[in-house]
Design a protein around this motif. Structure first.
Motif, PDB file in Angstrom:
ATOM      1  N   THR A  64      -5.781  -3.393   6.829  1.00 23.73           N
ATOM      2  CA  THR A  64      -7.077  -3.804   7.366  1.00 23.73           C
ATOM      3  C   THR A  64      -8.193  -3.700   6.329  1.00 23.73           C
ATOM      4  O   THR A  64      -9.303  -4.171   6.565  1.00 23.73           O
ATOM      5  CB  THR A  64      -7.468  -2.937   8.581  1.00 23.73           C
ATOM      6  N   ASP A  65      -7.904  -3.101   5.187  1.00 20.80           N
ATOM      7  CA  ASP A  65      -8.893  -2.898   4.125  1.00 20.80           C
ATOM      8  C   ASP A  65      -8.502  -3.723   2.904  1.00 20.80           C
ATOM      9  O   ASP A  65      -7.388  -3.578   2.386  1.00 20.80           O
ATOM     10  CB  ASP A  65      -8.946  -1.420   3.758  1.00 20.80           C
ATOM     11  N   PRO A  66      -9.399  -4.600   2.423  1.00 21.94           N
ATOM     12  CA  PRO A  66      -9.082  -5.408   1.236  1.00 21.94           C
ATOM     13  C   PRO A  66      -8.655  -4.580   0.034  1.00 21.94           C
ATOM     14  O   PRO A  66      -7.857  -5.034  -0.788  1.00 21.94           O
ATOM     15  CB  PRO A  66     -10.397  -6.146   0.966  1.00 21.94           C
ATOM     16  N   GLY A  67      -9.150  -3.348  -0.066  1.00 22.51           N
ATOM     17  CA  GLY A  67      -8.797  -2.495  -1.191  1.00 22.51           C
ATOM     18  C   GLY A  67      -7.318  -2.156  -1.248  1.00 22.51           C
ATOM     19  O   GLY A  67      -6.795  -1.780  -2.314  1.00 22.51           O
ATOM     20  N   GLU A  68      -6.624  -2.290  -0.134  1.00 25.91           N
ATOM     21  CA  GLU A  68      -5.196  -1.969  -0.092  1.00 25.91           C
ATOM     22  C   GLU A  68      -4.352  -2.979  -0.865  1.00 25.91           C
ATOM     23  O   GLU A  68      -3.188  -2.712  -1.185  1.00 25.91           O
ATOM     24  CB  GLU A  68      -4.716  -1.905   1.360  1.00 25.91           C
ATOM     25  N   LEU A  69      -4.918  -4.144  -1.177  1.00 25.39           N
ATOM     26  CA  LEU A  69      -4.154  -5.155  -1.911  1.00 25.39           C
ATOM     27  C   LEU A  69      -3.773  -4.690  -3.313  1.00 25.39           C
ATOM     28  O   LEU A  69      -2.745  -5.104  -3.857  1.00 25.39           O
ATOM     29  CB  LEU A  69      -4.964  -6.458  -2.006  1.00 25.39           C
ATOM     30  N   THR A  70      -4.580  -3.820  -3.895  1.00 23.66           N
ATOM     31  CA  THR A  70      -4.315  -3.376  -5.262  1.00 23.66           C
ATOM     32  C   THR A  70      -2.962  -2.703  -5.375  1.00 23.66           C
ATOM     33  O   THR A  70      -2.174  -2.983  -6.290  1.00 23.66           O
ATOM     34  CB  THR A  70      -5.423  -2.418  -5.735  1.00 23.66           C
ATOM     35  N   ASP A  71      -2.649  -1.797  -4.449  1.00 23.93           N
ATOM     36  CA  ASP A  71      -1.369  -1.081  -4.488  1.00 23.93           C
ATOM     37  C   ASP A  71      -0.196  -1.996  -4.151  1.00 23.93           C
ATOM     38  O   ASP A  71       0.914  -1.803  -4.650  1.00 23.93           O
ATOM     39  CB  ASP A  71      -1.393   0.094  -3.517  1.00 23.93           C
ATOM     40  N   ILE A  72      -0.448  -3.004  -3.310  1.00 23.62           N
ATOM     41  CA  ILE A  72       0.632  -3.894  -2.873  1.00 23.62           C
ATOM     42  C   ILE A  72       0.997  -4.899  -3.959  1.00 23.62           C
ATOM     43  O   ILE A  72       2.141  -5.321  -4.083  1.00 23.62           O
ATOM     44  CB  ILE A  72       0.215  -4.621  -1.573  1.00 23.62           C
ATOM     45  N   ALA A  73       0.030  -5.286  -4.763  1.00 23.26           N
ATOM     46  CA  ALA A  73       0.216  -6.195  -5.900  1.00 23.26           C
ATOM     47  C   ALA A  73       0.889  -7.513  -5.511  1.00 23.26           C
ATOM     48  O   ALA A  73       1.928  -7.868  -6.066  1.00 23.26           O
ATOM     49  CB  ALA A  73       1.020  -5.505  -6.998  1.00 23.26           C
ATOM     50  N   PRO A  74       0.289  -8.279  -4.578  1.00 26.05           N
ATOM     51  CA  PRO A  74       0.851  -9.601  -4.276  1.00 26.05           C
ATOM     52  C   PRO A  74       0.574 -10.564  -5.422  1.00 26.05           C
ATOM     53  O   PRO A  74      -0.358 -10.363  -6.208  1.00 26.05           O
ATOM     54  CB  PRO A  74       0.087 -10.017  -3.021  1.00 26.05           C
ATOM     55  N   GLN A  75       1.402 -11.595  -5.526  1.00 24.95           N
ATOM     56  CA  GLN A  75       1.143 -12.646  -6.508  1.00 24.95           C
ATOM     57  C   GLN A  75       0.249 -13.733  -5.920  1.00 24.95           C
ATOM     58  O   GLN A  75      -0.501 -14.388  -6.634  1.00 24.95           O
ATOM     59  CB  GLN A  75       2.461 -13.253  -6.975  1.00 24.95           C
ATOM     60  N   VAL A  76       0.364 -13.930  -4.611  1.00 26.66           N
ATOM     61  CA  VAL A  76      -0.441 -14.925  -3.902  1.00 26.66           C
ATOM     62  C   VAL A  76      -0.931 -14.328  -2.597  1.00 26.66           C
ATOM     63  O   VAL A  76      -0.168 -13.658  -1.886  1.00 26.66           O
ATOM     64  CB  VAL A  76       0.376 -16.209  -3.609  1.00 26.66           C
ATOM     65  N   VAL A  77      -2.198 -14.555  -2.281  1.00 25.79           N
ATOM     66  CA  VAL A  77      -2.774 -14.171  -0.984  1.00 25.79           C
ATOM     67  C   VAL A  77      -3.188 -15.454  -0.283  1.00 25.79           C
ATOM     68  O   VAL A  77      -3.984 -16.231  -0.826  1.00 25.79           O
ATOM     69  CB  VAL A  77      -3.982 -13.232  -1.156  1.00 25.79           C
TER      70      VAL A  77
END
Length: 277
Positions: A64-77
């Motif tokens: 639910t927090d955009p900041g969580e994307l850093t740890d997940i490291a997706p190639q495409v959102v």
């Protein structure tokens, strides 16, 4: 040895593309279903709340927090959640080096949002991909721009009930129409701002062609219509363009065109395919 480019899925070994969805409504769920069997791993689903999700992917982390994307490291959102989500999730996606696919293009009618996202993308070496949604002919329009475009017009015609809940209700009597009625005409920026859901793709046409201020949009309520129709016409040094598409609704959400989900699928598949059209 040939290596895959950073941020792209390599064809050697068919490595899975790490994909995150912003939103898990009808468009995202349909797209995910159609991607079954493709070299794509859905690593995250971002929503405002976690209690309303329908069958989220087992591989996905719910965030639910955009900041969580850093740890997940997706190639495409891939965004499919509505206008507000673009400014909320786009910067975080691009900052972590992911490419950002935009479905709610009306958000880019806000010049500040567009400028900010472009600046971050350039700084991070990432891309903002505006998928064509319910439209046809966008690639040709964008290609024609290179040689110079003089005029671009986009006519959006829908059955009267499709315009309920929008400013159209104050501009005409939707219940009493007996023939097609042009109730609104303006540039793409104004149209996308006043009709962010019903005329979302007005900004797609604008950004592919002559820009938000120069693209003419006409909105029509047609009592004889059974589908949502888009007609794009353009004139320039290349010649003339006249493309019409009539969209059937998405079964999971009758208010959305099926092509909106199909175009998102194609945008994602193009990141993994050996041949891209």
């Amino acid at each position: 040895m040939t290596r895959a480019k950073p941020g792209r899925a390599g064809t050697a070994g068919r490595k899975s593309l790490r994909l995150a969805f912003v939103g898990w409504g009808a468009i995202a769920r349909t797209a995910a279903g159609l991607l079954t069997g493709a070299p794509v791993e859905i690593v995250a689903v971002a929503t405002r709340g976690r209690s309303d999700l329908v069958d989220p992917p087992e591989t996905a982390r719910l965030i639910t927090d955009p900041g969580e994307l850093t740890d997940i490291a997706p190639q495409v959102v891939a965004e499919a959640a509505g206008r507000e989500s673009v400014a909320e999730w786009g910067p975080a996606a691009l900052e972590c080096g992911a490419d950002f696919i935009v479905s709610s293009v009306s958000a880019l009618a806000d010049a500040d949002v567009l400028t900010s996202l472009r600046s971050i993308a350039i700084g991070q070496g990432a891309q903002i991909h505006i998928q064509p949604g319910a439209l046809a002919g966008v690639e040709a329009l964008a290609a024609a721009r290179s040689l110079g475009l003089e005029t671009v017009e986009h006519r959006i015609s829908k059955p009267p009930p499709a315009w309920l809940g929008t400013p159209a209700e104050t501009l005409c009597n939707l219940d009493k129409l007996d023939k097609p009625y042009e109730f609104f005409s303006a540039n793409a920026a104004e149209t996308a701002t006043k009709f962010p859901k019903n005329a979302n793709v007005a900004m797609t046409t604008a950004l592919a062609g002559v820009g938000p201020d120069q693209t003419k949009i006409t909105l029509v309520a047609d009592p004889a219509a059974t589908a949502n129709c888009h007609r794009i016409t353009a004139h320039g040094a290349f010649g003339d363009l006249d493309v019409t598409i009539s969209n059937n609704p998405l079964p999971a959400n009758p208010k959305t065109s099926a092509m909106a989900a199909l175009s998102l699928v194609r945008a994602i598949q193009n990141r993994t395919s050996a041949i891209v059209i």
